[in-house]
Design an enzyme around this catalytic site. Structure first.
Site, short mmCIF file in Angstrom:
data_model
loop_
_atom_site.label_atom_id
_atom_site.label_comp_id
_atom_site.label_asym_id
_atom_site.label_seq_id
_atom_site.Cartn_x
_atom_site.Cartn_y
_atom_site.Cartn_z
N GLY A 12 -5.35 8.70 14.62
CA GLY A 12 -4.63 8.92 13.37
C GLY A 12 -4.10 10.33 13.28
N SER A 144 -14.59 9.18 6.51
CA SER A 144 -14.84 8.14 5.52
C SER A 144 -13.98 8.43 4.30
CB SER A 144 -16.33 8.07 5.18
OG SER A 144 -16.59 7.07 4.23
N TYR A 158 -11.04 -1.77 0.77
CA TYR A 158 -11.15 -0.45 1.40
C TYR A 158 -12.56 0.13 1.36
CZ TYR A 158 -10.03 4.57 2.05
OH TYR A 158 -9.98 5.88 2.48
N LYS A 162 -15.35 1.88 4.38
CA LYS A 162 -15.78 3.27 4.42
C LYS A 162 -17.30 3.37 4.24
CE LYS A 162 -11.75 5.09 5.14
NZ LYS A 162 -11.45 5.83 6.38
#
Length: 270
Positions: A12, A144, A158, A162
């Site tokens: 990422g 996270s 979501y 996490k």
């Protein structure tokens, strides 16, 4: 810790917190491989990272891969290790979020979010571990979210992913410590990124009311907190007072339990 000439992989790494962290590390002299899906975005990010590197001797690479696909994740880590020669730090910043009312979200959104956020991190960790174990050193940093400490209205796809990363990090911490590998987990608050802009398109009004009570951070400031946490060998990196309080109150017994677990493990290992 001196980051000059350290070898670092960031998933990422083409946008948001991942790119900001890559730029900061490049300015401190690190060699980097950033991994993301979109080659055009990767090329632009690589140019921006190259522009701030400390010396011309630094190596900056980019690899296109979808870490939610096991083969692509594994192959990208293999290629990154080959490019860098060895790896000191793995930062797992690839992620996605699609807020909405639980009953309105498709199962595909739940599955995709778990695939990117959790499985994408796990695949990369599994692939890099043999190298770090052989080196008898390394650092693994999972990104996270504040939504990984407390479930938030509108984030049913979501928040659980996490939370899963938190469980993975807490489980790995003691197991890898004796092998010389440090595990950290970061709990960023809302951050001004393209992902946050995308989230705002589907956020329920109730979610906007909840998240709107706190001013978003800038990715560069989160990157500073990540680097500071890595230097300090912190397990939990919680930027800002709100996240620190949430992490502390949510995990009041965790440091005490860690010491107790480490003592038991040390007795067994002799």
């Amino acid at each position: 810790m001196n980051f000059n000439q350290t070898n670092i992989i960031i998933t990422g790494g083409s946008s948001g917190i991942g790119k900001a962290t890559a730029q900061l590390l490049a300015s401190l002299g690190a060699n980097l491989t950033i991994i993301a899906r979109n080659q055009t975005t990767l090329d632009q990010a690589q140019t921006e990272i190259e522009a701030v590197k400390l010396s011309q001797n630094q190596k900056i690479f980019s690899l296109s891969a979808d870490v939610s696909v096991r083969e692509e994740a594994e192959n990208s880590i293999k290629k990154a290790i080959k490019l860098l020669g060895s790896v000191d730090i793995l930062i797992l910043s690839a992620g996605m979020a699609h807020p909405g009312y639980f009953q309105d979200l498709t199962l595909e959104i739940f599955e995709q979010t778990m695939a990117v956020n959790y499985w994408g991190s796990l695949y990369c960790i599994r692939e890099i571990l043999p190298t770090m174990i052989q080196q008898k050193q390394g650092k693994i940093v999972l990104i996270s979210s504040g939504a990984g400490l407390i479930g938030i209205y509108g984030y049913t796809a979501y928040s659980p992913t996490k939370f899963a990363l938190r469980g993975l990090a807490e489980s790995l911490r003691g197991e890898l410590k004796s092998l010389g590998i440090q595990v950290s987990i970061v709990y960023p608050p809302d951050t001004n990124t393209s992902q946050l802009l995308a989230e705002n398109q589907t956020k329920p009004s109730e979610t906007k009311a909840i998240t709107g009570t706190v001013k978003p951070w800038e990715p560069e400031d989160i990157a500073q907190e990540i680097i500071k946490g890595i230097k300090n060998n912190d397990f939990a990196i919680a930027p800002g007072l709100e996240m620190k309080l949430l992490n502390f109150l949510h995990s009041l017994l965790f440091p005490v339990l860690n010491r107790y677990f480490d003592h038991l493990i040390q007795k067994i290992k002799g």
